[in-house]
Write a protein that holds these residues in place. Sequence first.
Motif, mmCIF file in Angstrom:
data_model
loop_
_atom_site.group_PDB
_atom_site.id
_atom_site.type_symbol
_atom_site.label_atom_id
_atom_site.label_comp_id
_atom_site.label_asym_id
_atom_site.label_seq_id
_atom_site.Cartn_x
_atom_site.Cartn_y
_atom_site.Cartn_z
ATOM 1 N N SER A 1 0.835 -1.199 0.000
ATOM 2 C CA SER A 1 0.000 0.000 0.000
ATOM 3 C C SER A 1 0.871 1.251 0.000
ATOM 4 O O SER A 1 0.611 2.201 -0.739
ATOM 5 N N LYS A 2 1.915 1.229 0.800
ATOM 6 C CA LYS A 2 2.836 2.368 0.864
ATOM 7 C C LYS A 2 3.534 2.564 -0.483
ATOM 8 O O LYS A 2 3.674 3.683 -0.958
ATOM 9 N N ALA A 3 3.952 1.475 -1.099
ATOM 10 C CA ALA A 3 4.652 1.556 -2.390
ATOM 11 C C ALA A 3 3.735 2.126 -3.476
ATOM 12 O O ALA A 3 4.188 2.888 -4.337
ATOM 13 N N ARG A 4 2.440 1.781 -3.427
ATOM 14 C CA ARG A 4 1.498 2.303 -4.428
ATOM 15 C C ARG A 4 1.308 3.807 -4.292
ATOM 16 O O ARG A 4 0.936 4.472 -5.244
ATOM 17 N N LYS A 5 1.559 4.343 -3.108
ATOM 18 C CA LYS A 5 1.377 5.773 -2.877
ATOM 19 C C LYS A 5 2.638 6.599 -3.166
ATOM 20 O O LYS A 5 2.597 7.818 -3.107
ATOM 21 N N GLU A 6 3.754 5.930 -3.451
ATOM 22 C CA GLU A 6 5.003 6.644 -3.680
ATOM 23 C C GLU A 6 4.938 7.486 -4.943
ATOM 24 O O GLU A 6 4.368 7.091 -5.950
ATOM 25 N N VAL A 7 5.583 8.649 -4.879
ATOM 26 C CA VAL A 7 5.688 9.540 -6.034
ATOM 27 C C VAL A 7 6.867 9.063 -6.870
ATOM 28 O O VAL A 7 7.874 8.595 -6.350
ATOM 29 N N GLY A 8 6.750 9.190 -8.170
ATOM 30 C CA GLY A 8 7.845 8.811 -9.045
ATOM 31 C C GLY A 8 7.903 7.323 -9.320
ATOM 32 O O GLY A 8 8.964 6.791 -9.648
ATOM 33 N N ARG A 9 6.779 6.684 -9.215
ATOM 34 C CA ARG A 9 6.745 5.251 -9.500
ATOM 35 C C ARG A 9 7.038 5.010 -10.967
ATOM 36 O O ARG A 9 6.801 5.852 -11.821
ATOM 37 N N VAL A 10 7.518 3.841 -11.269
ATOM 38 C CA VAL A 10 7.817 3.440 -12.638
ATOM 39 C C VAL A 10 6.775 2.400 -13.043
ATOM 40 O O VAL A 10 6.524 1.453 -12.311
ATOM 41 N N SER A 11 6.170 2.595 -14.213
ATOM 42 C CA SER A 11 5.176 1.630 -14.680
ATOM 43 C C SER A 11 5.861 0.334 -15.076
ATOM 44 O O SER A 11 7.083 0.284 -15.312
ATOM 45 N N HIS A 12 5.075 -0.702 -15.162
ATOM 46 C CA HIS A 12 5.603 -2.013 -15.546
ATOM 47 C C HIS A 12 6.237 -1.934 -16.942
ATOM 48 O O HIS A 12 7.332 -2.459 -17.167
ATOM 49 N N GLU A 13 5.555 -1.266 -17.848
ATOM 50 C CA GLU A 13 6.064 -1.134 -19.218
ATOM 51 C C GLU A 13 7.389 -0.375 -19.246
ATOM 52 O O GLU A 13 8.328 -0.750 -19.938
ATOM 53 N N GLU A 14 7.468 0.711 -18.462
ATOM 54 C CA GLU A 14 8.701 1.497 -18.406
ATOM 55 C C GLU A 14 9.845 0.680 -17.817
ATOM 56 O O GLU A 14 10.983 0.743 -18.287
ATOM 57 N N LEU A 15 9.557 -0.112 -16.816
ATOM 58 C CA LEU A 15 10.572 -0.971 -16.212
ATOM 59 C C LEU A 15 11.101 -1.966 -17.238
ATOM 60 O O LEU A 15 12.309 -2.182 -17.346
ATOM 61 N N LEU A 16 10.195 -2.571 -17.987
ATOM 62 C CA LEU A 16 10.628 -3.527 -19.022
ATOM 63 C C LEU A 16 11.508 -2.854 -20.043
ATOM 64 O O LEU A 16 12.529 -3.412 -20.483
ATOM 65 N N ARG A 17 11.148 -1.627 -20.470
ATOM 66 C CA ARG A 17 11.975 -0.877 -21.421
ATOM 67 C C ARG A 17 13.353 -0.605 -20.851
ATOM 68 O O ARG A 17 14.372 -0.804 -21.510
ATOM 69 N N LYS A 18 13.402 -0.167 -19.592
ATOM 70 C CA LYS A 18 14.690 0.137 -18.945
ATOM 71 C C LYS A 18 15.568 -1.092 -18.819
ATOM 72 O O LYS A 18 16.791 -1.012 -18.889
ATOM 73 N N LEU A 19 14.936 -2.245 -18.620
ATOM 74 C CA LEU A 19 15.690 -3.488 -18.491
ATOM 75 C C LEU A 19 16.016 -4.112 -19.841
ATOM 76 O O LEU A 19 16.729 -5.109 -19.921
ATOM 77 N N GLY A 20 15.458 -3.547 -20.912
ATOM 78 C CA GLY A 20 15.715 -4.060 -22.257
ATOM 79 C C GLY A 20 14.997 -5.359 -22.530
ATOM 80 O O GLY A 20 15.458 -6.196 -23.309
ATOM 81 N N ILE A 21 13.851 -5.527 -21.902
ATOM 82 C CA ILE A 21 13.098 -6.777 -22.072
ATOM 83 C C ILE A 21 11.934 -6.516 -23.026
ATOM 84 O O ILE A 21 11.230 -5.599 -22.973
#
Length: 81
Positions: free
Chosen positions: A61-81
Amino acid sequence: MTSVTLSEFRSKQSDYIAAAQRSPVEITSRGARRRAVVVSPEFFDRAVQALEDQADILAASKARKEVGRVSHEELLRKLGI
């Protein structure tokens, strides 16, 4: 919940441990002061698991409220997947 004094518990320890398999046994001392509670291993394991689950729920719940979260799609792009 069964409640017994420490001296009663000492004198009939095996009986109260057997009773704790069905329901917690509260051990008191110096009048009504609670000193310990004896529970079955299964009860203890369920209680610990529930506390761990609750901690995970709160952390998520705390993590969902964090500012500056990275979307799943963005994470995959950053990881080159």
